[in-house]
Structure formats: structure tokens, C-alpha cells
Design a protein around this motif. Structure first.
Motif, PDB file in Angstrom:
ATOM      1  N   ARG A   1       0.454  -1.114   0.056  1.00 17.25           N
ATOM      2  CA  ARG A   1      -0.212  -0.222  -0.173  1.00 17.25           C
ATOM      3  C   ARG A   1       1.242   1.550   0.176  1.00 17.25           C
ATOM      4  O   ARG A   1       0.585   2.409   0.123  1.00 17.25           O
ATOM      5  CB  ARG A   1      -1.015  -0.357   1.113  1.00 17.25           C
ATOM      6  N   GLY A   2       1.997   0.953  -0.346  1.00 13.66           N
ATOM      7  CA  GLY A   2       3.332   1.985   0.241  1.00 13.66           C
ATOM      8  C   GLY A   2       3.512   2.227   0.759  1.00 13.66           C
ATOM      9  O   GLY A   2       3.704   2.406   2.172  1.00 13.66           O
ATOM     10  N   PHE A   3       4.753   3.140   0.970  1.00 16.93           N
ATOM     11  CA  PHE A   3       5.449   3.544   2.377  1.00 16.93           C
ATOM     12  C   PHE A   3       6.197   5.326   1.591  1.00 16.93           C
ATOM     13  O   PHE A   3       6.820   5.639   0.647  1.00 16.93           O
ATOM     14  CB  PHE A   3       6.718   2.857   2.734  1.00 16.93           C
ATOM     15  N   GLU A   4       7.115   5.692   2.779  1.00 20.93           N
ATOM     16  CA  GLU A   4       8.055   7.378   2.780  1.00 20.93           C
ATOM     17  C   GLU A   4       9.245   6.383   3.047  1.00 20.93           C
ATOM     18  O   GLU A   4       9.527   5.821   3.724  1.00 20.93           O
ATOM     19  CB  GLU A   4       7.306   7.638   3.663  1.00 20.93           C
ATOM     20  N   LEU A   5      10.587   7.301   2.767  1.00 23.08           N
ATOM     21  CA  LEU A   5      11.349   7.474   3.166  1.00 23.08           C
ATOM     22  C   LEU A   5      12.313   8.634   2.857  1.00 23.08           C
ATOM     23  O   LEU A   5      11.901   9.964   1.939  1.00 23.08           O
ATOM     24  CB  LEU A   5      12.309   6.672   2.692  1.00 23.08           C
ATOM     25  N   THR A   6      13.281   9.271   3.567  1.00 26.44           N
ATOM     26  CA  THR A   6      14.160  10.163   3.568  1.00 26.44           C
ATOM     27  C   THR A   6      15.586  10.021   3.136  1.00 26.44           C
ATOM     28  O   THR A   6      15.911   8.461   3.475  1.00 26.44           O
ATOM     29  CB  THR A   6      14.012  10.987   4.933  1.00 26.44           C
ATOM     30  N   VAL A   7      16.150  10.631   2.209  1.00 28.81           N
ATOM     31  CA  VAL A   7      16.935  10.105   1.368  1.00 28.81           C
ATOM     32  C   VAL A   7      18.358  11.244   1.311  1.00 28.81           C
ATOM     33  O   VAL A   7      17.823  12.409   1.829  1.00 28.81           O
ATOM     34  CB  VAL A   7      17.476  10.209   0.379  1.00 28.81           C
ATOM     35  N   PHE A   8      19.564  11.435   2.295  1.00 21.45           N
ATOM     36  CA  PHE A   8      20.397  12.580   2.253  1.00 21.45           C
ATOM     37  C   PHE A   8      20.548  13.643   1.022  1.00 21.45           C
ATOM     38  O   PHE A   8      21.013  12.761  -0.202  1.00 21.45           O
ATOM     39  CB  PHE A   8      21.717  12.127   3.034  1.00 21.45           C
ATOM     40  N   GLU A   9      19.839  14.012   1.080  1.00 16.91           N
ATOM     41  CA  GLU A   9      20.428  15.177  -0.681  1.00 16.91           C
ATOM     42  C   GLU A   9      21.630  15.404  -1.026  1.00 16.91           C
ATOM     43  O   GLU A   9      21.216  14.548  -1.999  1.00 16.91           O
ATOM     44  CB  GLU A   9      20.191  17.116  -0.088  1.00 16.91           C
ATOM     45  N   PRO A  10      22.755  14.911  -0.588  1.00 17.16           N
ATOM     46  CA  PRO A  10      24.379  14.667  -1.069  1.00 17.16           C
ATOM     47  C   PRO A  10      24.112  13.120  -1.779  1.00 17.16           C
ATOM     48  O   PRO A  10      24.805  13.003  -2.596  1.00 17.16           O
ATOM     49  CB  PRO A  10      24.836  14.899   0.112  1.00 17.16           C
ATOM     50  N   ASN A  11      22.724  12.769  -1.229  1.00 20.49           N
ATOM     51  CA  ASN A  11      23.569  11.100  -2.065  1.00 20.49           C
ATOM     52  C   ASN A  11      22.698  10.525  -2.727  1.00 20.49           C
ATOM     53  O   ASN A  11      21.388  10.010  -3.429  1.00 20.49           O
ATOM     54  CB  ASN A  11      22.506   9.620  -0.793  1.00 20.49           C
ATOM     55  N   THR A  12      23.499  11.354  -4.258  1.00 23.03           N
ATOM     56  CA  THR A  12      22.598  11.210  -5.309  1.00 23.03           C
ATOM     57  C   THR A  12      22.410  10.575  -5.961  1.00 23.03           C
ATOM     58  O   THR A  12      21.621   9.870  -6.840  1.00 23.03           O
ATOM     59  CB  THR A  12      23.479  12.834  -6.366  1.00 23.03           C
ATOM     60  N   ASP A  13      22.750   9.293  -5.693  1.00 20.25           N
ATOM     61  CA  ASP A  13      23.371   7.820  -6.368  1.00 20.25           C
ATOM     62  C   ASP A  13      21.878   7.710  -5.614  1.00 20.25           C
ATOM     63  O   ASP A  13      21.477   6.660  -6.355  1.00 20.25           O
ATOM     64  CB  ASP A  13      24.630   6.939  -6.340  1.00 20.25           C
TER      65      ASP A  13
ATOM     66  N   VAL B   1      22.439  18.539   7.671  1.00 21.98           N
ATOM     67  CA  VAL B   1      22.868  17.647   6.221  1.00 21.98           C
ATOM     68  C   VAL B   1      20.939  17.275   5.826  1.00 21.98           C
ATOM     69  O   VAL B   1      20.045  16.508   6.813  1.00 21.98           O
ATOM     70  CB  VAL B   1      23.194  16.518   6.097  1.00 21.98           C
ATOM     71  N   PRO B   2      20.192  18.398   4.969  1.00 19.93           N
ATOM     72  CA  PRO B   2      19.098  18.219   4.396  1.00 19.93           C
ATOM     73  C   PRO B   2      18.994  16.710   3.648  1.00 19.93           C
ATOM     74  O   PRO B   2      19.489  16.445   3.386  1.00 19.93           O
ATOM     75  CB  PRO B   2      19.268  18.855   3.259  1.00 19.93           C
ATOM     76  N   THR B   3      17.603  16.423   4.065  1.00 21.29           N
ATOM     77  CA  THR B   3      16.842  15.835   3.988  1.00 21.29           C
ATOM     78  C   THR B   3      15.703  15.644   2.581  1.00 21.29           C
ATOM     79  O   THR B   3      15.633  16.949   2.888  1.00 21.29           O
ATOM     80  CB  THR B   3      16.208  14.153   4.549  1.00 21.29           C
ATOM     81  N   LEU B   4      15.844  15.035   1.435  1.00 19.10           N
ATOM     82  CA  LEU B   4      14.478  14.956   0.724  1.00 19.10           C
ATOM     83  C   LEU B   4      13.312  13.364   1.418  1.00 19.10           C
ATOM     84  O   LEU B   4      13.729  12.771   2.100  1.00 19.10           O
ATOM     85  CB  LEU B   4      14.846  14.719  -0.399  1.00 19.10           C
ATOM     86  N   LEU B   5      11.971  13.962   1.614  1.00 14.48           N
ATOM     87  CA  LEU B   5      10.896  12.784   1.321  1.00 14.48           C
ATOM     88  C   LEU B   5      11.133  12.263  -0.186  1.00 14.48           C
ATOM     89  O   LEU B   5      10.583  13.062  -0.837  1.00 14.48           O
ATOM     90  CB  LEU B   5       9.983  13.646   1.938  1.00 14.48           C
ATOM     91  N   MET B   6      10.778  11.056   0.618  1.00 15.05           N
ATOM     92  CA  MET B   6      10.176   9.965  -1.055  1.00 15.05           C
ATOM     93  C   MET B   6       9.158   9.332  -0.784  1.00 15.05           C
ATOM     94  O   MET B   6       8.789   8.588   0.336  1.00 15.05           O
ATOM     95  CB  MET B   6      12.137   9.501  -1.232  1.00 15.05           C
ATOM     96  N   ARG B   7       8.261   8.811  -1.791  1.00 11.82           N
ATOM     97  CA  ARG B   7       7.103   8.508  -0.952  1.00 11.82           C
ATOM     98  C   ARG B   7       6.764   7.585  -2.981  1.00 11.82           C
ATOM     99  O   ARG B   7       7.604   7.406  -3.899  1.00 11.82           O
ATOM    100  CB  ARG B   7       5.591   9.429  -1.357  1.00 11.82           C
ATOM    101  N   TRP B   8       6.746   5.825  -2.399  1.00 12.69           N
ATOM    102  CA  TRP B   8       6.393   4.967  -2.903  1.00 12.69           C
ATOM    103  C   TRP B   8       4.861   4.764  -3.062  1.00 12.69           C
ATOM    104  O   TRP B   8       4.427   4.505  -1.785  1.00 12.69           O
ATOM    105  CB  TRP B   8       6.716   3.140  -3.257  1.00 12.69           C
TER     106      TRP B   8
END
Length: 151
Positions: A102-114, A139-146
Motif C-alpha cells: 500500500r506504499g511507504f515513505e523514506l528520507t534520503v540525504f540530499e547529497p546522496n545523489t546515487d 545534512v538536508p534530507t528529501l522525503l520520497m514516497r512509493w
């Protein structure tokens, strides 16, 4: 050959080692917790509160994912350096999607471009209003969602 399976208590030290080694090898990521304190978080109680999956590659743990199913949040997906770009991350992410259809979210560190490119390629989207600059690591993070299978 890589297989993904639920973690057991005996896998947890390897998981702690993977994240500890990642922190030590990443110049832009400051250590905010000692190696020992981080290792102490990987107790059997973790297996009761989260879905922890490991990528087993020839009887060695190549990576792991840690998902809070109730909150729908993927707290961690880390790989050993030699496991990167070999399908191990995709296998763990696919198993996470299967565990949380049904989906999930995560954060990724912004400098972690890979990692950012990987998540975008695998169908996650960035949630712009979820960017966070006030993090423990500074270190800034971005929220991502599936969005899940229903999306």
C-alpha cells in the motif's frame, strides 16, 4: 546469488556493521552516534517493531532494509560497497514493496545523489514539501514516497 529474507537476531551485528561502515566512509555525513551505541540499537527487539530484511549473498549479508510497517516508513536501506550496482538494492527495495504494497515513505540525504537516482528509477517520487534542513546531522534530507500497487 542474492536472496532476500527476513532478518534473524544473528544477522543484526552485520546490519549494524553495514550502516556504521557507511557513515565512516561518507565524508559529508557526520557521525552523531558512536559505533557502539549504534550497534546497541540492533537488538532482537528491533525485529519485533520493524520488518527487517537482509540481502544474503553467498551466506554473507550484503545489505539490509528496515521498515516500520505501521507508520509506512522505510528507515534504512544500506548496502556493503561491493554490493552496489549489482541488483542487491533493487532486490531489497522490491521485497520492501512486496511487504508494504500500500506504499511507504523514506528520507534520503540530499547529497546522496546515487540513492536519489536509484529511488527515482524504481518508481518513488520526491515530495517537495518534505525537504528537511534541520536534521541531527545538519545534512538536508528529501522525503520520497512509493504510492504502492494501487497507484
Amino acid at each position: 546469488m542474492t536472496s532476500v529474507r527476513p532478518a534473524t537476531a544473528s544477522d543484526l551485528p552485520a546490519c549494524a556493521g553495514i550502516i556504521n561502515d557507511y557513515i565512516d566512509a561518507t565524508p559529508w555525513l557526520p557521525r552523531t552516534i558512536t559505533r557502539e551505541a549504534l550497534e546497541e540499537l540492533f537488538t532482537p527487539a528491533l525485529l519485533e517493531s520493524r520488518i527487517v530484511l537482509v540481502a544474503d549473498n553467498d551466506n554473507a549479508i550484503a545489505g539490509y532494509a528496515s521498515l516500520d510497517d505501521k507508520a509506512g516508513f522505510l528507515h534504512a536501506l544500506y548496502l556493503r560497497p561491493e554490493a552496489r550496482r549489482r541488483g542487491v538494492g533493487k532486490a531489497l527495495l522490491d521485497a520492501t514493496k512486496a511487504a508494504r504494497p500500500r506504499g511507504f515513505e523514506l528520507t534520503v540525504f540530499e547529497p546522496n545523489t546515487d540513492a536519489l537516482r536509484f529511488y527515482l528509477r524504481e518508481g518513488l517520487i520526491e515530495v517537495p514539501e518534505g525537504r528537511e534542513t534541520d536534521t541531527e546531522e545538519n545534512v538536508p534530507t528529501l522525503l520520497m514516497r512509493w504510492k504502492g500497487n494501487a497507484a
